[in-house]
Enzyme design. Structure first.
Site, PDB file in Angstrom:
ATOM      1  N   HIS A  19       0.842  -1.205   0.000  1.00 27.26           N
ATOM      2  CA  HIS A  19       0.000   0.000   0.000  1.00 27.26           C
ATOM      3  C   HIS A  19       0.879   1.258   0.000  1.00 27.26           C
ATOM      4  O   HIS A  19       0.595   2.226  -0.705  1.00 27.26           O
ATOM      5  CB  HIS A  19      -0.897   0.037   1.245  1.00 27.26           C
ATOM      6  CG  HIS A  19      -1.901  -1.078   1.326  1.00 27.26           C
ATOM      7  ND1 HIS A  19      -2.018  -1.899   2.430  1.00 27.26           N
ATOM      8  CD2 HIS A  19      -2.848  -1.504   0.444  1.00 27.26           C
ATOM      9  CE1 HIS A  19      -2.994  -2.766   2.237  1.00 27.26           C
ATOM     10  NE2 HIS A  19      -3.505  -2.570   1.036  1.00 27.26           N
ATOM     11  N   LYS A  43     -15.089  -8.782   4.999  1.00 25.90           N
ATOM     12  CA  LYS A  43     -13.964  -9.572   5.510  1.00 25.90           C
ATOM     13  C   LYS A  43     -13.925  -9.494   7.034  1.00 25.90           C
ATOM     14  O   LYS A  43     -14.202  -8.443   7.610  1.00 25.90           O
ATOM     15  CB  LYS A  43     -12.635  -9.009   4.984  1.00 25.90           C
ATOM     16  CG  LYS A  43     -12.443  -9.159   3.490  1.00 25.90           C
ATOM     17  CD  LYS A  43     -11.095  -8.567   3.102  1.00 25.90           C
ATOM     18  CE  LYS A  43     -10.922  -8.475   1.607  1.00 25.90           C
ATOM     19  NZ  LYS A  43      -9.754  -7.672   1.223  1.00 25.90           N
ATOM     20  N   ARG A  93      -2.215  -6.358  -8.543  1.00 25.42           N
ATOM     21  CA  ARG A  93      -1.078  -7.278  -8.390  1.00 25.42           C
ATOM     22  C   ARG A  93      -1.025  -8.323  -9.486  1.00 25.42           C
ATOM     23  O   ARG A  93       0.039  -8.791  -9.853  1.00 25.42           O
ATOM     24  CB  ARG A  93      -1.168  -7.991  -7.031  1.00 25.42           C
ATOM     25  CG  ARG A  93      -0.825  -7.104  -5.866  1.00 25.42           C
ATOM     26  CD  ARG A  93      -1.339  -7.676  -4.576  1.00 25.42           C
ATOM     27  NE  ARG A  93      -2.792  -7.617  -4.544  1.00 25.42           N
ATOM     28  CZ  ARG A  93      -3.532  -7.754  -3.455  1.00 25.42           C
ATOM     29  NH1 ARG A  93      -2.953  -7.991  -2.307  1.00 25.42           N
ATOM     30  NH2 ARG A  93      -4.832  -7.669  -3.520  1.00 25.42           N
ATOM     31  N   SER A 131      -2.695  -8.167   2.790  1.00 29.26           N
ATOM     32  CA  SER A 131      -2.926  -8.087   4.242  1.00 29.26           C
ATOM     33  C   SER A 131      -3.323  -9.456   4.778  1.00 29.26           C
ATOM     34  O   SER A 131      -2.913  -9.842   5.878  1.00 29.26           O
ATOM     35  CB  SER A 131      -4.022  -7.068   4.553  1.00 29.26           C
ATOM     36  OG  SER A 131      -3.659  -5.797   4.079  1.00 29.26           O
TER      37      SER A 131
HETATM   38  P1  ADP Z   1      -9.799  -4.211  -0.205  1.00 28.49           P
HETATM   39  O1  ADP Z   1     -10.465  -4.983   0.879  1.00 28.49           O
HETATM   40  O2  ADP Z   1     -10.606  -3.079  -0.707  1.00 28.49           O
HETATM   41  O3  ADP Z   1      -9.204  -5.035  -1.295  1.00 28.49           O
HETATM   42  P2  ADP Z   1      -7.068  -3.856   0.723  1.00 28.49           P
HETATM   43  O4  ADP Z   1      -6.611  -3.114   1.926  1.00 28.49           O
HETATM   44  O5  ADP Z   1      -6.833  -5.318   0.674  1.00 28.49           O
HETATM   45  O6  ADP Z   1      -8.603  -3.495   0.580  1.00 28.49           O
HETATM   46  O7  ADP Z   1      -6.442  -3.213  -0.583  1.00 28.49           O
HETATM   47  C1  ADP Z   1      -6.629  -1.862  -0.910  1.00 28.49           C
HETATM   48  C2  ADP Z   1      -6.042  -1.612  -2.286  1.00 28.49           C
HETATM   49  O8  ADP Z   1      -4.635  -1.845  -2.261  1.00 28.49           O
HETATM   50  C3  ADP Z   1      -6.590  -2.554  -3.376  1.00 28.49           C
HETATM   51  O9  ADP Z   1      -6.671  -1.844  -4.583  1.00 28.49           O
HETATM   52  C4  ADP Z   1      -5.537  -3.631  -3.471  1.00 28.49           C
HETATM   53  O10 ADP Z   1      -5.533  -4.229  -4.739  1.00 28.49           O
HETATM   54  C5  ADP Z   1      -4.281  -2.794  -3.238  1.00 28.49           C
HETATM   55  N1  ADP Z   1      -3.168  -3.593  -2.738  1.00 28.49           N
HETATM   56  C6  ADP Z   1      -3.149  -4.427  -1.680  1.00 28.49           C
HETATM   57  N2  ADP Z   1      -1.935  -5.009  -1.548  1.00 28.49           N
HETATM   58  C7  ADP Z   1      -1.172  -4.521  -2.561  1.00 28.49           C
HETATM   59  C8  ADP Z   1       0.174  -4.749  -2.994  1.00 28.49           C
HETATM   60  N3  ADP Z   1       0.963  -5.611  -2.378  1.00 28.49           N
HETATM   61  N4  ADP Z   1       0.610  -4.082  -4.090  1.00 28.49           N
HETATM   62  C9  ADP Z   1      -0.209  -3.233  -4.736  1.00 28.49           C
HETATM   63  N5  ADP Z   1      -1.482  -2.979  -4.400  1.00 28.49           N
HETATM   64  C10 ADP Z   1      -1.961  -3.615  -3.323  1.00 28.49           C
END
Ligand code: ADP
Length: 167
Positions: A19, A43, A93, A131
């Site tokens: 992030h 989630k 990703r 995450s």
């Molecule tokens: P959500 O539950 O909305 O997917 P996340 O916190 O998992 O929330 O992710 C928020 C954003 O960050 C999403 O667009 C996700 O694809 C992106 N994201 C999460 N991990 C990574 C990463 N390792 N590299 C790039 N983008 C990421």
């Protein structure tokens, strides 16, 4: 010229270096980026909404263009309208992310066509990072310190210890 604002919504349970990388790169494109921490996610979360906001704030305090806010809980497009955001940022990703993000972007477009969805490809070193995987590995006491901002790593360890004590 008016300030270019972007919104970066997500669960951030917790915020990872993946992030942070997206935010670092988005900072080169926008004047202000609002990290919108969603709380009504389907989630099962490890951290509460308040904890996720506090952790993101601690990890991102050195980034002057980034501000952490609570997601309103309504549609992200409505929140974007409210805060005057011109763009919605998401990280991609892999193909699975792409397909998911494409459908969300198309749906958002039907609601608010003026909001541009900007998909930023993950840095190669963070392509595998999520995450949920962090939580899985940390549960079994794996070392994830290279993948998290230091404040988040400390909080993950403390949270899992607290959970284990309750068992
Ligand atoms: P959500 O539950 O909305 O997917 P996340 O916190 O998992 O929330 O992710 C928020 C954003 O960050 C999403 O667009 C996700 O694809 C992106 N994201 C999460 N991990 C990574 C990463 N390792 N590299 C790039 N983008 C990421």
């Amino acid at each position: 010229m008016s300030k270019k604002i972007a919104i970066f919504p997500g669960s951030f349970d917790p915020l990872t270096n993946g992030h942070v990388d997206i935010l670092t790169r988005a900072s080169r494109l926008f004047d202000e980026i609002l990290v919108a921490v969603a709380t009504n996610t389907s989630k099962q979360s490890l951290f509460t909404g308040d904890e996720r906001v506090a952790l993101a704030e601690a990890a991102l305090k050195g980034m002057p263009k980034v501000r952490v806010v609570r997601h309103t809980g309504g549609l992200t497009v409505d929140m974007a309208k409210e805060v005057g955001a011109a763009a919605l940022i998401r990280g991609v990703r892999n193909v699975k992310d792409f397909e998911y993000e494409e459908s969300i972007a198309m749906m958002n477009r039907t609601q608010y066509p003026e909001l541009e969805s900007i998909l930023i490809f993950s840095a190669p070193e963070y392509r595998f990072l999520s995450s949920s995987l962090i939580k899985e590995v940390a549960t079994f006491e794996g070392d994830v310190s290279a993948l998290l901002p230091p404040a988040v790593n400390t909080a993950v360890i403390a949270k899992l210890a607290e959970k284990n004590n309750k068992k």
